[in-house]
Every structure is written in C-alpha cells, then in structure tokens.
Design a protein around this motif. Structure first.
Motif, PDB file in Angstrom:
ATOM      1  N   ASN A  42       0.858  -1.183   0.000  1.00 23.07           N
ATOM      2  CA  ASN A  42       0.000   0.000   0.000  1.00 23.07           C
ATOM      3  C   ASN A  42       0.892   1.230   0.000  1.00 23.07           C
ATOM      4  O   ASN A  42       1.825   1.332   0.799  1.00 23.07           O
ATOM      5  N   LEU A  43       0.626   2.157  -0.907  1.00 22.11           N
ATOM      6  CA  LEU A  43       1.403   3.379  -1.019  1.00 22.11           C
ATOM      7  C   LEU A  43       0.475   4.577  -1.062  1.00 22.11           C
ATOM      8  O   LEU A  43      -0.649   4.486  -1.545  1.00 22.11           O
ATOM      9  N   SER A  44       0.986   5.701  -0.633  1.00 27.85           N
ATOM     10  CA  SER A  44       0.265   6.956  -0.783  1.00 27.85           C
ATOM     11  C   SER A  44       0.950   7.747  -1.882  1.00 27.85           C
ATOM     12  O   SER A  44       2.162   7.929  -1.869  1.00 27.85           O
ATOM     13  N   VAL A  45       0.149   8.185  -2.850  1.00 23.85           N
ATOM     14  CA  VAL A  45       0.674   8.912  -3.998  1.00 23.85           C
ATOM     15  C   VAL A  45      -0.176  10.154  -4.201  1.00 23.85           C
ATOM     16  O   VAL A  45      -1.398  10.122  -4.048  1.00 23.85           O
ATOM     17  N   ASP A  46       0.492  11.228  -4.582  1.00 19.34           N
ATOM     18  CA  ASP A  46      -0.212  12.473  -4.881  1.00 19.34           C
ATOM     19  C   ASP A  46      -1.307  12.183  -5.915  1.00 19.34           C
ATOM     20  O   ASP A  46      -1.059  11.547  -6.944  1.00 19.34           O
ATOM     21  N   LEU A  61      -0.644  13.352  -9.538  1.00 19.98           N
ATOM     22  CA  LEU A  61       0.353  12.508 -10.199  1.00 19.98           C
ATOM     23  C   LEU A  61      -0.236  11.162 -10.590  1.00 19.98           C
ATOM     24  O   LEU A  61       0.012  10.662 -11.689  1.00 19.98           O
ATOM     25  N   LEU A  62      -1.017  10.592  -9.701  1.00 23.37           N
ATOM     26  CA  LEU A  62      -1.639   9.296  -9.995  1.00 23.37           C
ATOM     27  C   LEU A  62      -2.582   9.400 -11.179  1.00 23.37           C
ATOM     28  O   LEU A  62      -2.562   8.546 -12.070  1.00 23.37           O
ATOM     29  N   LYS A 122      -2.456  11.566 -13.626  1.00 24.20           N
ATOM     30  CA  LYS A 122      -1.658  11.754 -14.845  1.00 24.20           C
ATOM     31  C   LYS A 122      -0.993  10.448 -15.276  1.00 24.20           C
ATOM     32  O   LYS A 122      -0.932  10.141 -16.465  1.00 24.20           O
ATOM     33  N   ALA A 123      -0.509   9.694 -14.316  1.00 18.89           N
ATOM     34  CA  ALA A 123       0.134   8.417 -14.633  1.00 18.89           C
ATOM     35  C   ALA A 123      -0.870   7.448 -15.244  1.00 18.89           C
ATOM     36  O   ALA A 123      -0.562   6.751 -16.209  1.00 18.89           O
ATOM     37  N   LYS A 124      -2.068   7.405 -14.679  1.00 15.73           N
ATOM     38  CA  LYS A 124      -3.105   6.530 -15.227  1.00 15.73           C
ATOM     39  C   LYS A 124      -3.494   6.974 -16.627  1.00 15.73           C
ATOM     40  O   LYS A 124      -3.678   6.145 -17.521  1.00 15.73           O
ATOM     41  N   ALA A 125      -3.624   8.284 -16.832  1.00 15.97           N
ATOM     42  CA  ALA A 125      -3.980   8.812 -18.154  1.00 15.97           C
ATOM     43  C   ALA A 125      -2.901   8.469 -19.178  1.00 15.97           C
ATOM     44  O   ALA A 125      -3.209   8.217 -20.345  1.00 15.97           O
ATOM     45  N   ALA A 126      -1.661   8.448 -18.736  1.00 18.58           N
ATOM     46  CA  ALA A 126      -0.550   8.118 -19.629  1.00 18.58           C
ATOM     47  C   ALA A 126      -0.358   6.610 -19.755  1.00 18.58           C
ATOM     48  O   ALA A 126       0.529   6.165 -20.474  1.00 18.58           O
ATOM     49  N   ARG A 127      -1.179   5.872 -19.040  1.00 22.92           N
ATOM     50  CA  ARG A 127      -1.129   4.398 -19.050  1.00 22.92           C
ATOM     51  C   ARG A 127       0.237   3.870 -18.621  1.00 22.92           C
ATOM     52  O   ARG A 127       0.773   2.924 -19.201  1.00 22.92           O
ATOM     53  N   LEU A 128       0.799   4.515 -17.599  1.00 21.67           N
ATOM     54  CA  LEU A 128       2.090   4.088 -17.081  1.00 21.67           C
ATOM     55  C   LEU A 128       1.912   2.900 -16.148  1.00 21.67           C
ATOM     56  O   LEU A 128       0.925   2.809 -15.421  1.00 21.67           O
TER      57      LEU A 128
END
Length: 73
Positions: A7-11, A14-15, A17-23
């Motif tokens: 389990n991590l906490s992420v901004d 940022l999360l 944007k990362a999902k939108a970029a399919r990272l």
C-alpha cells in the motif's frame, strides 16, 4: 521473482496523470527502487573502501603504475 502487494500513498494529481498516460506504476516503482538501491550500495562501497582507494592512488602517484614501462600506448 516473487511479487508482493504493498500500500502506497501517492499524490492524487500525479496518480491521475500516470493513469492517463497508461504508465505501469509497479514497473516504475521497481525501476526507481533498483536505481536508488544501486546508488546507495555504490555510496556505501565508496565510503567503506575510500581509505584503501586513497592509499592505492597515493602509492601509484609515488611509485608509478605497475607495468607502465611495458606499455606501448
């Protein structure tokens, strides 16, 4: 290699944007951790071996490099 769920906490921005970029967040984290651990291992190795490196460099400066007179370059 076995994987472990964490389990991590992420901004949130940022999360999103990362999902939108399919990272691939797992791959990104593994890569970042690997790089950071390598850098830390190198830092520790240099710290632990610093005196020996300095001694070897000092010896080479004072006495030259073994076999230098045999080099053709």
């Amino acid at each position: 290699m076995a994987k472990k769920a964490v389990n991590l906490s992420v901004d949130a921005v940022l999360l999103a944007k990362a999902k939108a970029a399919r990272l691939n967040l797992s791959a990104l984290l593994e890569d970042a951790l690997s790089r950071q651990l390598r850098a830390e291992e190198e830092r520790r190795w240099r710290q632990e071996n610093g005196a020996a490196i300095e001694a070897a460099n000092g010896f080479a400066q004072e006495h030259g490099i073994f076999g230098a007179d045999l080099r053709s370059f």
